[in-house]
Structure formats: structure tokens, C-alpha cells
Design a protein around this motif. Sequence first.
Motif, mmCIF file in Angstrom:
data_model
loop_
_atom_site.group_PDB
_atom_site.id
_atom_site.type_symbol
_atom_site.label_atom_id
_atom_site.label_comp_id
_atom_site.label_asym_id
_atom_site.label_seq_id
_atom_site.Cartn_x
_atom_site.Cartn_y
_atom_site.Cartn_z
ATOM 1 N N MET A 103 0.824 -1.209 0.000
ATOM 2 C CA MET A 103 0.000 0.000 0.000
ATOM 3 C C MET A 103 0.861 1.263 0.000
ATOM 4 S SD MET A 103 -3.123 1.266 -0.002
ATOM 5 C CE MET A 103 -4.295 0.053 0.611
ATOM 6 N N LEU A 104 1.962 1.261 0.763
ATOM 7 C CA LEU A 104 2.861 2.414 0.806
ATOM 8 C C LEU A 104 3.466 2.683 -0.564
ATOM 9 C CD1 LEU A 104 4.688 1.883 4.236
ATOM 10 C CD2 LEU A 104 2.883 3.543 3.686
ATOM 11 N N THR A 105 3.766 1.593 -1.301
ATOM 12 C CA THR A 105 4.306 1.752 -2.648
ATOM 13 C C THR A 105 3.291 2.431 -3.557
ATOM 14 O OG1 THR A 105 5.644 -0.243 -2.360
ATOM 15 C CG2 THR A 105 5.289 0.534 -4.615
ATOM 16 N N VAL A 106 2.041 2.009 -3.458
ATOM 17 C CA VAL A 106 0.979 2.605 -4.266
ATOM 18 C C VAL A 106 0.842 4.089 -3.950
ATOM 19 C CG1 VAL A 106 -1.523 2.653 -4.613
ATOM 20 C CG2 VAL A 106 -0.320 0.474 -4.574
ATOM 21 N N ILE A 107 0.833 4.424 -2.658
ATOM 22 C CA ILE A 107 0.674 5.825 -2.255
ATOM 23 C C ILE A 107 1.845 6.667 -2.741
ATOM 24 C CG2 ILE A 107 0.562 7.378 -0.269
ATOM 25 C CD1 ILE A 107 -0.977 5.172 1.202
ATOM 26 N N SER A 108 3.056 6.121 -2.634
ATOM 27 C CA SER A 108 4.228 6.886 -3.065
ATOM 28 C C SER A 108 4.240 7.114 -4.571
ATOM 29 C CB SER A 108 5.518 6.167 -2.637
ATOM 30 O OG SER A 108 5.643 4.923 -3.306
ATOM 31 N N ASN A 109 3.708 6.162 -5.339
ATOM 32 C CA ASN A 109 3.696 6.287 -6.797
ATOM 33 C C ASN A 109 2.537 7.129 -7.319
ATOM 34 O OD1 ASN A 109 5.993 4.689 -7.031
ATOM 35 N ND2 ASN A 109 4.825 2.799 -7.316
ATOM 36 N N ALA A 110 1.444 7.151 -6.563
ATOM 37 C CA ALA A 110 0.235 7.830 -7.061
ATOM 38 C C ALA A 110 -0.282 8.872 -6.069
ATOM 39 C CB ALA A 110 -0.857 6.800 -7.356
ATOM 40 N N TRP A 111 0.599 9.400 -5.212
ATOM 41 C CA TRP A 111 0.142 10.307 -4.156
ATOM 42 C C TRP A 111 -0.493 11.573 -4.726
ATOM 43 C CZ3 TRP A 111 1.764 15.303 -3.791
ATOM 44 C CH2 TRP A 111 2.928 15.661 -4.491
ATOM 45 N N ALA A 112 0.019 12.066 -5.846
ATOM 46 C CA ALA A 112 -0.526 13.297 -6.408
ATOM 47 C C ALA A 112 -1.962 13.088 -6.899
ATOM 48 C CB ALA A 112 0.364 13.781 -7.548
ATOM 49 N N LEU A 113 -2.183 11.989 -7.600
ATOM 50 C CA LEU A 113 -3.541 11.668 -8.047
ATOM 51 C C LEU A 113 -4.484 11.488 -6.869
ATOM 52 C CD1 LEU A 113 -2.934 9.151 -10.968
ATOM 53 C CD2 LEU A 113 -4.329 11.205 -11.094
ATOM 54 N N LEU A 114 -4.032 10.748 -5.865
ATOM 55 C CA LEU A 114 -4.874 10.479 -4.701
ATOM 56 C C LEU A 114 -5.155 11.764 -3.923
ATOM 57 C CD1 LEU A 114 -3.278 7.110 -3.515
ATOM 58 C CD2 LEU A 114 -5.447 7.424 -4.715
ATOM 59 N N LEU A 115 -4.158 12.638 -3.805
ATOM 60 C CA LEU A 115 -4.370 13.911 -3.115
ATOM 61 C C LEU A 115 -5.361 14.778 -3.883
ATOM 62 C CD1 LEU A 115 -3.726 15.996 -0.950
ATOM 63 C CD2 LEU A 115 -1.721 16.688 -2.290
ATOM 64 N N GLY A 116 -5.211 14.832 -5.200
ATOM 65 C CA GLY A 116 -6.151 15.596 -6.000
ATOM 66 C C GLY A 116 -7.571 15.074 -5.877
ATOM 67 N N MET A 117 -7.721 13.748 -5.896
ATOM 68 C CA MET A 117 -9.049 13.154 -5.742
ATOM 69 C C MET A 117 -9.609 13.397 -4.349
ATOM 70 S SD MET A 117 -9.996 12.042 -8.601
ATOM 71 C CE MET A 117 -11.515 11.333 -7.968
ATOM 72 N N LEU A 118 -8.744 13.406 -3.341
ATOM 73 C CA LEU A 118 -9.202 13.693 -1.974
ATOM 74 C C LEU A 118 -9.792 15.106 -1.907
ATOM 75 C CD1 LEU A 118 -9.380 12.909 1.041
ATOM 76 C CD2 LEU A 118 -7.084 13.867 1.316
ATOM 77 N N LEU A 119 -9.097 16.074 -2.498
ATOM 78 C CA LEU A 119 -9.598 17.449 -2.488
ATOM 79 C C LEU A 119 -10.922 17.553 -3.249
ATOM 80 C CD1 LEU A 119 -6.255 19.379 -3.132
ATOM 81 C CD2 LEU A 119 -7.496 19.176 -0.966
ATOM 82 N N LEU A 120 -11.024 16.843 -4.372
ATOM 83 C CA LEU A 120 -12.280 16.845 -5.125
ATOM 84 C C LEU A 120 -13.422 16.245 -4.310
ATOM 85 C CD1 LEU A 120 -11.100 15.775 -8.696
ATOM 86 C CD2 LEU A 120 -12.231 17.922 -8.109
ATOM 87 N N MET A 121 -13.151 15.138 -3.614
ATOM 88 C CA MET A 121 -14.202 14.486 -2.832
ATOM 89 C C MET A 121 -14.613 15.332 -1.633
ATOM 90 S SD MET A 121 -15.094 11.871 -4.497
ATOM 91 C CE MET A 121 -16.298 11.361 -3.272
ATOM 92 N N VAL A 122 -13.657 16.029 -1.024
ATOM 93 C CA VAL A 122 -14.009 16.930 0.072
ATOM 94 C C VAL A 122 -14.932 18.030 -0.455
ATOM 95 C CG1 VAL A 122 -13.149 18.618 1.737
ATOM 96 C CG2 VAL A 122 -11.932 16.464 1.418
ATOM 97 N N GLY A 123 -14.565 18.611 -1.595
ATOM 98 C CA GLY A 123 -15.401 19.648 -2.173
ATOM 99 C C GLY A 123 -16.782 19.143 -2.556
ATOM 100 N N ASN A 124 -16.844 17.956 -3.155
ATOM 101 C CA ASN A 124 -18.128 17.397 -3.575
ATOM 102 C C ASN A 124 -18.989 17.013 -2.374
ATOM 103 O OD1 ASN A 124 -20.112 16.552 -5.302
ATOM 104 N ND2 ASN A 124 -19.045 14.744 -6.031
ATOM 105 N N GLY A 125 -18.359 16.393 -1.377
ATOM 106 C CA GLY A 125 -19.113 16.005 -0.194
ATOM 107 C C GLY A 125 -19.666 17.196 0.565
ATOM 108 N N LEU A 126 -18.896 18.280 0.597
ATOM 109 C CA LEU A 126 -19.346 19.477 1.317
ATOM 110 C C LEU A 126 -20.465 20.200 0.577
ATOM 111 C CD1 LEU A 126 -19.078 21.440 3.651
ATOM 112 C CD2 LEU A 126 -17.159 22.528 2.472
#
Length: 418
Positions: free
Chosen positions: A1-24
Motif C-alpha cells: 500500500m505504501l508503494t501505491v501511495i508513493s507512486n500515485a500520491w498526487a492523483l490520490l491527493l487531487g481526488m481527496l480534495l475533489l471528494m471533500v469539495g463534492n461532499g461538502l
Amino acid sequence: MLTVISNAWALLLGMLLLMVGNGLQGTLLGVRGEIENFSTLQMSVVMSAYFAGFLVSSQVTPGLIRRVGHVRVFAALASTISAVLILFPLLNNPYAWIIGRVIVGFGFCGVYIVAESWLNNAATNETRGQTLSAYMIVQMAGVVAAQGLLLMADPAEYTLFIVISVLVSLSFLPILLSISPTPAFDTTKPMSLAQLIKISPLGCVGMFLLGGVFAAQFGMSAVYGVEAGLSVAQISIFVSSFYVGALVLQYPLGWMSDRMDRRSLIMFVAAATALGAALAAMMGSVFVVLCAAAFLIGGMSNPLYSLLIAHTNDFLEPDDMAAASGGLLFINGVGAVSGPLITGWAMSALGSWGFFLFIGVLMTGLAGYAAYRRTQRAAIPVEDTMTYAPVSPSSTSVAVEFAQEYAVAEAEDAEAAQ
């Protein structure tokens, strides 16, 4: 899992911000609608409009991507979302909100398709399962975190709308600045609905009913909280309970799914969701009971999405799974558009508890139909079923095809091992 996060952290961070905005934005509009004196029926149309836009975008965006490319589509749609979200407090009219929600739903579906195709392209056969898990955790965590932001400022003011717009705008940065090669993008022509229904009646009926239930949770839970007289803090906790339950119970139910007849598990999960709805309808005046019921409803109903996809895949050849995914998501989208409308009608006619009546009736129907389907054909041996892959109901066809690729790879690995 750490490998996945390190390789795709930018995508995951961007999606996190989108989901926070959408959920709010969904919860905030539910609360703000009461402040603006919109009726429950008007708010139900506003909430339904998001899913109408989402459904249209799922058909249109793939063509846009093939025509102008991932980056331009993502930037254009995300910019549009950011602009429209900040206009809601200026346009205190339900018809303007309906148009805005259609645009927002269209935009969010489009940016999800782009981001999910990038995520799929970044995954390897070895990391595909962990990438799916990380993506689903980010989606649920984003919606839960959004409910906490609801307490930052007064919903009657502009501040929270500005926060949402900023979050969506900031989501561009980690995604667009880190993507190197643009993935090839192609979509499979969906299987005909008649053929899909013949292959898996339970999968199709379940996806339609579940679309209504998920749309009620995502679109009308805040409206229910306002109608029930909850404070803003209580609405935040109540809405969060659905998604905390989804996050906690997704993996235990997935583990069970790979070890028993999925029709029996679908029947059990749907019945448990209906039980949670009945509990909330009868004892929802006790806030702790209300949140516990929301936890059970969200924890049981959200994994049903992945369960129904896995059940349908059990009757498909691997080459047909991608084609079937488009049909399943279309059926789910139609149910999602109708969900808030019927919920709003029920709440207007019966009071706030009509929200849970709607969920309970649909899930009781699904449990009964699953029990009936068990009598119509023999169960597939567990060792011959496809692997369960976690997918959020807010995902697009790209994520579903991503999950199906993982399921096929797992099945091939298991066959090779045997």
C-alpha cells in the motif's frame, strides 16, 4: 500500500480534495436550501439534478476526451465546477440551483473519468488491487472530512462556498503538475440492456434500486436533517455516519463475498439495510440511535454496489465484463436520478421519516428479489466466482472496468496456481 501511495500520491491527493469539495457542497446545499425557504420538493429536484448531470456526462465525456485530450477536459470541467459552486449563494432561486447542480454533476463525473483513467494507467497488475483500495478509502475519507468543514462557518454566509471552490481549484495542482504520459483512452460499447438483464436479473434490478438508495443518502440526508430539526453539528455527524459505515464494513463484506453464495449475502445485506431504515424511522428522535442506524445503512448499502458487480461478473466471460459495466452504471444512474425525487415526495407527504421509508422499501424489495432468484438457478461454486473488488458508488465506468481487470487477473492467477 505504501508503494501505491508513493507512486500515485498526487492523483490520490487531487481526488481527496475533489471528494471533500463534492461532499461538502451536497450537505451545504441541503442546509442552505432551508435557509432560503426552498420546499422539500424543490430541494429534491435540486439534488436529483446532480445525478442527471452525472448520467449525461458518463455518456458524453469519453467522446470529449478522445477529441481534445485528458488534460484539457480535466482543466475545463474542474474550472467550471469551481465557478458554478461559488455562484450558488448569489442565485437564491431553486431553478438556478437546478441548472447549477446539473452542471456540477456533469463536471464531477467528467473529472472522475479523467482521474480514474490516469490512476488505472499508473497501476500495474501487482498493485491494481491495492490501488483500488487506496482510491476507495480516499473517496470515503474525503466525504467524511467534508462534513467536519461544515462547522467552519455559518451556512447562511458565503464562506463555505468559497472554501469548496478553493478546494476544487487546488485539486488541479497535484494532478496536472505530476501527470507525465497521457494514457490511451477508449471505451467499450455497452452491452444491450436486454442482454444484460437476461444474464443477471438480480444484478440489474439491484443496481437500479441501489441507485435510488445511494442518491437518497448522498443528496437528501442533509435535507432530512434539516426537516428533522437537527443542528448543523448534528447534521455533520449524521451524514458522516453513512460513509464511516461504508468504509468500515466494505472489506468484511468483501471477504464474505468470496466465500459464500453472493445471492444469499446480497439478501442479508439488503435486509440489514432495511432494518437500519426501520430503526431510524421508529427511533430517529434519539440522536445516537439515528447515527447508529445511518452507520448500518451506509455500511451495508454501499458495499452492495461492489457485490452486485461481482455477482454479475460471475455470469460473464472476462471479455464481456467491460461491455457490461456501461450497462450496469447506466441502470444505476437512472435509479439515482429518481431517488431524490421520490424521497422528496415521500418526505413532503409523510414527514421527515419518509426518507427512511423510501430506503427501507427499496432494500426490502431487493432482499425479497434476491431470495426469489436463489430459487431460479443453482449457485455457482465459490471457487468459480470472480474476486470481489471494492468500488465506490460514486465511481465511474472507468473505475468499474479497473476493478474488473483486477478481478480477471486474480482469477487467472488462482487458475494458474491450481
